[in-house]
Scaffold this motif. Sequence first.
Motif, PDB file in Angstrom:
ATOM      1  N   ALA A  32       0.838  -1.207   0.000  1.00 34.96           N
ATOM      2  CA  ALA A  32       0.000   0.000   0.000  1.00 34.96           C
ATOM      3  C   ALA A  32       0.865   1.247   0.000  1.00 34.96           C
ATOM      4  O   ALA A  32       1.861   1.325   0.717  1.00 34.96           O
ATOM      5  CB  ALA A  32      -0.937   0.015   1.198  1.00 34.96           C
ATOM      6  N   TYR A  33       0.457   2.216  -0.830  1.00 31.07           N
ATOM      7  CA  TYR A  33       1.011   3.558  -0.755  1.00 31.07           C
ATOM      8  C   TYR A  33      -0.027   4.421  -0.048  1.00 31.07           C
ATOM      9  O   TYR A  33      -1.195   4.480  -0.458  1.00 31.07           O
ATOM     10  CB  TYR A  33       1.314   4.118  -2.153  1.00 31.07           C
ATOM     11  CG  TYR A  33       1.702   5.578  -2.124  1.00 31.07           C
ATOM     12  CD1 TYR A  33       2.923   5.990  -1.598  1.00 31.07           C
ATOM     13  CD2 TYR A  33       0.833   6.570  -2.603  1.00 31.07           C
ATOM     14  CE1 TYR A  33       3.279   7.330  -1.546  1.00 31.07           C
ATOM     15  CE2 TYR A  33       1.181   7.908  -2.564  1.00 31.07           C
ATOM     16  CZ  TYR A  33       2.404   8.278  -2.037  1.00 31.07           C
ATOM     17  OH  TYR A  33       2.749   9.612  -1.981  1.00 31.07           O
ATOM     18  N   ILE A  34       0.391   5.081   1.010  1.00 22.50           N
ATOM     19  CA  ILE A  34      -0.517   5.877   1.841  1.00 22.50           C
ATOM     20  C   ILE A  34       0.051   7.280   1.938  1.00 22.50           C
ATOM     21  O   ILE A  34       1.242   7.453   2.210  1.00 22.50           O
ATOM     22  CB  ILE A  34      -0.651   5.284   3.253  1.00 22.50           C
ATOM     23  CG1 ILE A  34      -0.819   3.770   3.184  1.00 22.50           C
ATOM     24  CG2 ILE A  34      -1.807   5.913   4.008  1.00 22.50           C
ATOM     25  CD1 ILE A  34      -0.327   3.051   4.398  1.00 22.50           C
ATOM     26  N   ARG A  35      -0.790   8.280   1.690  1.00 23.18           N
ATOM     27  CA  ARG A  35      -0.337   9.654   1.785  1.00 23.18           C
ATOM     28  C   ARG A  35      -1.220  10.430   2.755  1.00 23.18           C
ATOM     29  O   ARG A  35      -2.442  10.301   2.727  1.00 23.18           O
ATOM     30  CB  ARG A  35      -0.337  10.333   0.411  1.00 23.18           C
ATOM     31  CG  ARG A  35       0.685  11.470   0.333  1.00 23.18           C
ATOM     32  CD  ARG A  35       0.119  12.735  -0.278  1.00 23.18           C
ATOM     33  NE  ARG A  35      -1.122  13.147   0.330  1.00 23.18           N
ATOM     34  CZ  ARG A  35      -2.144  13.647  -0.360  1.00 23.18           C
ATOM     35  NH1 ARG A  35      -2.066  13.794  -1.665  1.00 23.18           N
ATOM     36  NH2 ARG A  35      -3.262  14.006   0.254  1.00 23.18           N
ATOM     37  N   ASN A  36      -0.575  11.213   3.601  1.00 23.72           N
ATOM     38  CA  ASN A  36      -1.274  12.010   4.605  1.00 23.72           C
ATOM     39  C   ASN A  36      -1.405  13.448   4.120  1.00 23.72           C
ATOM     40  O   ASN A  36      -0.621  13.901   3.278  1.00 23.72           O
ATOM     41  CB  ASN A  36      -0.492  11.970   5.922  1.00 23.72           C
ATOM     42  CG  ASN A  36      -1.359  12.250   7.136  1.00 23.72           C
ATOM     43  OD1 ASN A  36      -2.466  12.773   7.014  1.00 23.72           O
ATOM     44  ND2 ASN A  36      -0.858  11.914   8.314  1.00 23.72           N
ATOM     45  N   GLY A  37      -2.376  14.156   4.648  1.00 23.25           N
ATOM     46  CA  GLY A  37      -2.541  15.554   4.286  1.00 23.25           C
ATOM     47  C   GLY A  37      -3.729  16.174   4.985  1.00 23.25           C
ATOM     48  O   GLY A  37      -4.570  15.482   5.564  1.00 23.25           O
ATOM     49  N   PRO A  38      -3.829  17.513   4.947  1.00 20.39           N
ATOM     50  CA  PRO A  38      -4.907  18.209   5.645  1.00 20.39           C
ATOM     51  C   PRO A  38      -6.212  18.171   4.855  1.00 20.39           C
ATOM     52  O   PRO A  38      -6.232  18.391   3.648  1.00 20.39           O
ATOM     53  CB  PRO A  38      -4.372  19.639   5.757  1.00 20.39           C
ATOM     54  CG  PRO A  38      -3.483  19.800   4.552  1.00 20.39           C
ATOM     55  CD  PRO A  38      -2.884  18.446   4.294  1.00 20.39           C
ATOM     56  N   ASN A  39      -7.301  17.889   5.553  1.00 15.92           N
ATOM     57  CA  ASN A  39      -8.628  17.888   4.944  1.00 15.92           C
ATOM     58  C   ASN A  39      -9.623  18.301   6.023  1.00 15.92           C
ATOM     59  O   ASN A  39     -10.110  17.464   6.782  1.00 15.92           O
ATOM     60  CB  ASN A  39      -8.975  16.494   4.401  1.00 15.92           C
ATOM     61  CG  ASN A  39     -10.159  16.522   3.436  1.00 15.92           C
ATOM     62  OD1 ASN A  39      -9.994  16.672   2.237  1.00 15.92           O
ATOM     63  ND2 ASN A  39     -11.365  16.371   3.963  1.00 15.92           N
TER      64      ASN A  39
ATOM     65  N   HIS B  56       3.127  14.264   3.205  1.00 17.47           N
ATOM     66  CA  HIS B  56       4.086  13.169   3.066  1.00 17.47           C
ATOM     67  C   HIS B  56       3.397  11.809   2.989  1.00 17.47           C
ATOM     68  O   HIS B  56       2.332  11.601   3.568  1.00 17.47           O
ATOM     69  CB  HIS B  56       5.059  13.179   4.238  1.00 17.47           C
ATOM     70  CG  HIS B  56       5.802  14.470   4.385  1.00 17.47           C
ATOM     71  ND1 HIS B  56       6.840  14.826   3.554  1.00 17.47           N
ATOM     72  CD2 HIS B  56       5.649  15.503   5.255  1.00 17.47           C
ATOM     73  CE1 HIS B  56       7.309  16.011   3.913  1.00 17.47           C
ATOM     74  NE2 HIS B  56       6.600  16.455   4.933  1.00 17.47           N
ATOM     75  N   GLY B  57       4.060  10.892   2.277  1.00 18.16           N
ATOM     76  CA  GLY B  57       3.512   9.564   2.088  1.00 18.16           C
ATOM     77  C   GLY B  57       4.508   8.478   2.433  1.00 18.16           C
ATOM     78  O   GLY B  57       5.673   8.725   2.769  1.00 18.16           O
TER      79      GLY B  57
ATOM     80  N   THR C 268       0.373  15.119   8.933  1.00 16.80           N
ATOM     81  CA  THR C 268       1.625  15.466   8.263  1.00 16.80           C
ATOM     82  C   THR C 268       2.288  14.317   7.533  1.00 16.80           C
ATOM     83  O   THR C 268       2.670  14.440   6.372  1.00 16.80           O
ATOM     84  CB  THR C 268       2.612  16.054   9.293  1.00 16.80           C
ATOM     85  OG1 THR C 268       1.982  17.140   9.984  1.00 16.80           O
ATOM     86  CG2 THR C 268       3.867  16.563   8.606  1.00 16.80           C
ATOM     87  N   SER C 269       2.440  13.184   8.179  1.00 15.87           N
ATOM     88  CA  SER C 269       3.198  12.093   7.570  1.00 15.87           C
ATOM     89  C   SER C 269       2.779  10.766   8.172  1.00 15.87           C
ATOM     90  O   SER C 269       1.845  10.689   8.977  1.00 15.87           O
ATOM     91  CB  SER C 269       4.705  12.308   7.766  1.00 15.87           C
ATOM     92  OG  SER C 269       5.029  12.238   9.140  1.00 15.87           O
ATOM     93  N   LEU C 270       3.517   9.704   7.781  1.00 14.46           N
ATOM     94  CA  LEU C 270       3.297   8.370   8.324  1.00 14.46           C
ATOM     95  C   LEU C 270       4.642   7.723   8.590  1.00 14.46           C
ATOM     96  O   LEU C 270       5.652   8.085   7.982  1.00 14.46           O
ATOM     97  CB  LEU C 270       2.492   7.489   7.361  1.00 14.46           C
ATOM     98  CG  LEU C 270       1.097   7.980   7.001  1.00 14.46           C
ATOM     99  CD1 LEU C 270       1.053   8.361   5.533  1.00 14.46           C
ATOM    100  CD2 LEU C 270       0.052   6.907   7.289  1.00 14.46           C
ATOM    101  N   ALA C 271       4.639   6.750   9.490  1.00 14.25           N
ATOM    102  CA  ALA C 271       5.837   5.967   9.751  1.00 14.25           C
ATOM    103  C   ALA C 271       5.413   4.553  10.110  1.00 14.25           C
ATOM    104  O   ALA C 271       4.345   4.348  10.713  1.00 14.25           O
ATOM    105  CB  ALA C 271       6.657   6.579  10.883  1.00 14.25           C
ATOM    106  N   PHE C 272       6.246   3.588   9.735  1.00 16.66           N
ATOM    107  CA  PHE C 272       5.997   2.199  10.093  1.00 16.66           C
ATOM    108  C   PHE C 272       7.217   1.676  10.841  1.00 16.66           C
ATOM    109  O   PHE C 272       8.306   1.584  10.286  1.00 16.66           O
ATOM    110  CB  PHE C 272       5.726   1.349   8.844  1.00 16.66           C
ATOM    111  CG  PHE C 272       5.325  -0.071   9.159  1.00 16.66           C
ATOM    112  CD1 PHE C 272       3.996  -0.388   9.382  1.00 16.66           C
ATOM    113  CD2 PHE C 272       6.277  -1.083   9.250  1.00 16.66           C
ATOM    114  CE1 PHE C 272       3.616  -1.693   9.688  1.00 16.66           C
ATOM    115  CE2 PHE C 272       5.912  -2.390   9.555  1.00 16.66           C
ATOM    116  CZ  PHE C 272       4.575  -2.696   9.778  1.00 16.66           C
TER     117      PHE C 272
ATOM    118  N   ASP D  53      -7.660  18.777   9.367  1.00 19.66           N
ATOM    119  CA  ASP D  53      -7.648  17.446   9.970  1.00 19.66           C
ATOM    120  C   ASP D  53      -6.943  16.460   9.041  1.00 19.66           C
ATOM    121  O   ASP D  53      -7.072  16.526   7.816  1.00 19.66           O
ATOM    122  CB  ASP D  53      -9.085  16.973  10.214  1.00 19.66           C
ATOM    123  CG  ASP D  53      -9.820  17.866  11.189  1.00 19.66           C
ATOM    124  OD1 ASP D  53      -9.596  17.741  12.395  1.00 19.66           O
ATOM    125  OD2 ASP D  53     -10.622  18.702  10.724  1.00 19.66           O
ATOM    126  N   GLY D  54      -6.206  15.531   9.632  1.00 20.29           N
ATOM    127  CA  GLY D  54      -5.475  14.563   8.830  1.00 20.29           C
ATOM    128  C   GLY D  54      -6.395  13.590   8.119  1.00 20.29           C
ATOM    129  O   GLY D  54      -7.309  13.015   8.718  1.00 20.29           O
TER     130      GLY D  54
END
Length: 605
Positions: free
Chosen positions: A150-157, A592-593, A248-252, A172-173
């Motif tokens: 999966a490609y996941i991208r975060n951002g404001p909405n 960021h994704g 803002t972003s994601l981390a695993f 909101d993320g």
Amino acid sequence: MDSLSSSSSSSFISSTFSLHHSPLRCSSSSPRLLRINSAVVEERSPITNPSDSNDHRRTGSKPKTVLHNRTNLHTSLSSSPAKLRSEMTLATSLFTTVEDVINTFIDPPSRPSVDPKHVLSDNFAPVLDELPPTDCEIIHGSLPPSLNGAYIRNGPNPQFLPRGPYHLFDGDGMLHAIRINDGKATLCSRYVKTYKYNVEKQTGAPVMPNVFSGFNGVAASVARGALSAIRVLTGQFNPVNGIGLANTSLAFFSNRLFALGESDLPYTVRLTKSGDIETIGRHDFEGKLAMSMTAHPKTDPITGETFAFRYGPVPPFLTYFRFDSAGRKQRDVPIFSMTSPSFLHDFAITERNAIFAEIQLGMRTNPVDFVLEGGSPVGADKGKTPRLGVIPKYAGDESEMKWFEVPGFNIIHAINAWDEDDGNAVVLIAPNIMSIEHTLERMDLVHALVEKVRIDLVTGIVSRHPISARNLDFAVINPAFLGRRSRYVYAAIGDPMPKISGVVKLDVSKGDRDDCTVARRMYGPGCYGGEPFFVARDPSDPEAEEDDGYVVTYVHDEVSGESKFLVMDAKSPDLQIVAAVRLPRRVPYGFHGLFVKESDLNKQL
């Protein structure tokens, strides 16, 4: 300046395809959307169960699209019935009325950077509801097996269309995840269910103040601060539970997927087998992380350890910490040698060190300026000399922290760093913001120049040179080379920022006087993308070449109104498109994704 031909920069795909067959362009029957001085807001009927979702997939129905130019968008921003409950409590109605008075008479959105009609124009406009897992159409090429995951991208909405000042960073993320399995793809868009999101959804109106736009000057700060205090006292929200947006972003790491925003704890989220996104909740690492954390933690690809920090407006302005490979947080290392609050968004690690940047952007410490000039409490101090701080990665205290002055070097993001000369020197690759004072107020005036900085830790000599003269940011590398000497960088082209018109590949091993651009892909007229991300073709192959893989990103066509997921060959001289996926609805521009491979998704806790 560019070694590449001008013809390749003007077309979206390679010359073997004509514009008519471009994977970015839709058919002529697709609706055309307003492009200039406009905001596009989608309204969809909520899908609440899997059968509804399946009906949507089978029928292939498209969302109803409502066009908002700057005039009629004002009406929507003032009254958003799609997101307001029909009934409010008396207290909520009263507080909302007071907020409207503040927005109208005390602190109206007079500057473009906080005017929602400007900030939410074009594809920065939010989508007004979530999207359950929905099938996507592959319109060009095929999805390689390396992209199973999966490609996941975060951002404001923003959950509610703003009724007053609103900054791009205040939304909101929302996570937009494309789940890929055996050459097929589904898209899902879900809010991160933060404490703020849940409280405001239950209340039916905004409750918590916007951090970046809500405190412009003394009068606005006092008014909104007092209103927030009354909301807390009346039980509308409890700031102890967090006020962050996770946008803002994601981390695993430690087998968990985190949605991040640096004003709060991480939020654990989970991607299901069907491609849906679930929010598990705030994660405090067994009570050892009591405050906020950077949105850009660094996971060492060799040791599996994760390194992070937090910063704040009171001493210690910087606190460094790490997690072991099992995700157990280790002790804090407060850095008191950072003597003023700096906007410290990102950092870098090497095999031996962590590198922090104290820049000219930070909290405004002179109250007189705040009273007389107004504006945001975050601003630029042009009299301050930027510094880079280097501390051993496993330091138990700050005694070994070394600071080096680097005049004019202001970074928001770091790309990579590594050790040289048997640990006696470090090299940092990062975009230098040339006009730091415009970072929050006029992003369109910002030019980020990627530089290579070398610090001799013994002599203290700092040398630096630009890698490319282009306006580049949101840059990534092959994650397997994080903290080690790397050769290639994939960076987004600002046109101007925050809009991104293409991606370049840089070879940072080239000479000091050479332009390091070795490949480029422009998205075409009216087409803009986001941060690229590199996915290795075979991450398990230790002998694989560094650029053997794919560059992926979301791209939106402001002419057709369609969004797509692009897969580009990282080794090709023009970043050739190997697959293009038409998304079932618009994906707004974001931050960021992250790509998470299938084997890691199967390990999620």
